[in-house]
Design a protein around this motif. Sequence first.
Motif, PDB file in Angstrom:
ATOM      1  N   TYR A  91       0.837  -1.214   0.000  1.00  0.00           N
ATOM      2  CA  TYR A  91       0.000   0.000   0.000  1.00  0.00           C
ATOM      3  C   TYR A  91       0.859   1.246   0.000  1.00  0.00           C
ATOM      4  CZ  TYR A  91       1.156  -0.802   4.891  1.00  0.00           C
ATOM      5  OH  TYR A  91       1.820  -1.042   6.037  1.00  0.00           O
ATOM      6  N   PHE A  93       0.272   5.336   1.173  1.00  0.00           N
ATOM      7  CA  PHE A  93      -0.702   6.305   1.721  1.00  0.00           C
ATOM      8  C   PHE A  93      -0.009   7.589   2.161  1.00  0.00           C
ATOM      9  CE2 PHE A  93       0.192   6.131   6.248  1.00  0.00           C
ATOM     10  CZ  PHE A  93       0.847   4.901   6.406  1.00  0.00           C
ATOM     11  N   TYR A 104      -5.290   6.677   1.141  1.00  0.00           N
ATOM     12  CA  TYR A 104      -4.546   5.704   0.376  1.00  0.00           C
ATOM     13  C   TYR A 104      -4.361   6.176  -1.031  1.00  0.00           C
ATOM     14  CZ  TYR A 104      -4.868   2.206   4.022  1.00  0.00           C
ATOM     15  OH  TYR A 104      -4.757   1.547   5.178  1.00  0.00           O
ATOM     16  N   ILE A 107      -3.568   0.643  -2.998  1.00  0.00           N
ATOM     17  CA  ILE A 107      -3.460  -0.503  -2.089  1.00  0.00           C
ATOM     18  C   ILE A 107      -3.857  -1.775  -2.822  1.00  0.00           C
ATOM     19  CG2 ILE A 107      -5.774  -0.055  -1.123  1.00  0.00           C
ATOM     20  CD1 ILE A 107      -4.595  -1.226   1.547  1.00  0.00           C
ATOM     21  N   MET A 122     -12.198   1.120   3.049  1.00  0.00           N
ATOM     22  CA  MET A 122     -11.827   2.437   2.533  1.00  0.00           C
ATOM     23  C   MET A 122     -12.993   3.219   1.953  1.00  0.00           C
ATOM     24  SD  MET A 122      -8.103   2.122   0.874  1.00  0.00           S
ATOM     25  CE  MET A 122      -8.664   1.178  -0.480  1.00  0.00           C
ATOM     26  N   ARG A 126     -11.273   6.754  -0.197  1.00  0.00           N
ATOM     27  CA  ARG A 126      -9.927   6.201   0.061  1.00  0.00           C
ATOM     28  C   ARG A 126      -9.301   6.772   1.335  1.00  0.00           C
ATOM     29  NH1 ARG A 126      -6.528   4.437  -4.553  1.00  0.00           N
ATOM     30  NH2 ARG A 126      -7.951   3.685  -6.117  1.00  0.00           N
TER      31      ARG A 126
END
Lengths: 661, 100
Positions: A91, A93, A104, A107, A122, A126
């Motif tokens: 991922y 972020f 994010y 991911i 999410m 996100r």
Amino acid sequence: MKKSIAGRVIINVFVMLFLIMALVCTVTYFMTQDSVRKSIGDQSEVALDMFAFSLKQASEESGIPMADGFDDVFRAYSEPVLDNFDFDYLYMFVPNSEAGTIRYVAIIGKHEEIKEKIRKEMGDDRTAPYVLAPRELELWEGKTPLIHVTMDNDYGKELETMTIIEDTFGNRAILGIDVSYEEAYRRVIETFVFIAIAILLLFGVLLLILHFIIRKTVSVPAKQISRHMTDFITDGSRSQDKLKVNGKDEFAMIARAFNKMTDDIDRYVSDIEQLNREQSQRKAELDIAAKIQIGLLPKVRFPGRGHEIQALINPAREVGGDLYDYQRIDSDRTLVAVADVSGKGISASMFVSVTLILIRQYAKMNLSPAEILKMTNESLARHNPETLFVTAFLGIYDSRTNQFTYSNAGHNLPYIIRGEELIKLDKASGLLLGLFEDGVYEQETVTLRNGDVLYLYTDGVNEATNTEKELFGYERLEALLGTLGRSGEKNIIEKVRESLNGFTAGAEQSDDITMLTLAVNGAECLNLAFDVREFPKIRDMIFAASLTDEDKRTLCLAAEELFVNICSYAFNGNAPENERIRFSLSVSDKVVMRFEDNGVRYNPLENVTTMDEYDMDNSIGGLGKLISFGITDGADYEYYENTNILTIIKKINNKDTEKGE
Amino acid sequence: MNIIKTEENGTITFALDGWLDTLSSPELGAQLADIEKAQAIVLDFDKVEYISSAGLRQVVAGSKKAQELGAAFSVVNVGKEVMSIFSMTGIEKKINITGK
């Protein structure tokens, strides 16, 4: 079935191996946890570097910044790489510390369920609420290029590795990868278990092989030896085959030792058998010797004229070195003797037999006691290479005069027991026999009285030893004889023997014990022709005794029947002129009547019919002795030196009630 | 041994006095043998204090003699001691014997 040694060893080894393996696995598991985690971390770092590099490249090449819309690029670049790498999440972020959220950029999850989970969490924007942990913050602020965080949350036990990624557009984000270490641990355990099982199997096979080897080299030979030993012990077959000896191992040694042992035992057994044979042969010979020796001696009880002789001989071993003897020299005189050879056993017994024969032969020559001893001594001393010697006491009793003439060759002093009085015969003591040919002996005469008991013995009596090593001694002997004399005891020998047994109880008899008593009962004597007309003389003698009339008549009846019998059978009714029947009567606490004759040997005590069997009509002859033994209390027959000696005993109940005729 | 012989109505009685032993009993035997005819023979033992087997034989002989003559035979007035000899020898059971 009993388990063999091999089986037991194998099972024990296997169990121990199993336990050791389990222990090793457990310890290794815990010890390898950290290194597993570190290796996961290292792998994650490498992967992360690779991603970061390739993502930067992708961003540069595609001109797409690492922001919204980077998703597809991210996916396109990472998935092929990640195919070869086992991870849960990858991922990217960007944290918003003011809002307390993270957003994010991209991911992906490796597994379907995780992908689903991510989507749900999410949503569309996100964005997820998340406050950076202190270390994550340090990373974000650029204080450290990379962190590892161990997580244990809803997403499982995982190791997160995070780093900072920047694109050429100035976008900055945290790139992270999560790897489940649970999975890694499981794999490690699986590996260990696999190895352990493999090792156990391998060992199992090895042990099985070992089992067969042990069986062949240990169990089978051990069984063979054990069977051999059992056979040897149980059936005692000594001539069985030997154990085979193979090689030089311990079993070969045992087999060799066993073979030697069986050989030895065989030899010992045959030796012992031989010894036993020899010993039992010797024992048998000794028994015969003992019988011969005892056979040389006269009977232990003899009712003489006017006296009664009793004797006892008790050798300490099979044969002894003691003797007693008595013999009639003529119708009135009787010789008595006791002697003791130095030492015991066979040599002593041979010497004592010689002594006995010498005394007997010289006594027959009508010699005096001193002369008999002198001659015996001379003969013994002349042929005595071992210089054995004999102590002897010898005397001649004359029933007519009641005189006792004795001579002593170094022997223990005999006693006369005269009621309360105890007289020691301490005169005429001379040298012991067998050593000096020129020995000369004295003699002494004492007059005995009715009721006197002459007590002769050997030192086995006074030297009888008890368990405390104490001697019986003269003091005890004299005290005992005194007591017996006072109580008028008739059976002196039996009483002394009882006393000795009581004294020595439990101790081994150390020496031969011999005793002889001559009890004077003062019998009067008649010499009668073989003619029934002589009977009134007997009747007169009986009637002169102090007895009740009834007892007198009973005794007369018994005497008459026997006298008539003797007259008829002794010489078949034709007795020579000079032949006489000798009758004697003695009265004490009982009456003893005695008949002696030199007629044909005849024991009237044999074939006595009972009253019930008696047939009056047909066998008149046996009636007399039937009556005679029926009315008296005891009878004894002896055939001694061509003389029939018949003794009749009658108890008397009331001696004091005297009614003269 | 004194023997007094009396005869009355065919019954011959021998009254004995003294010892019936080896020496004396032949006399009794002779007297018994002399009997030619009798209905009963009686031995009176009143004064007999002694009997030996020789005497017993004469008694038995007497009983046999009586049997021959078809006469009764008995021994009477037997004292305790003599009786014990009769019973010991079992003669008591064969001959008619009565005590004092």
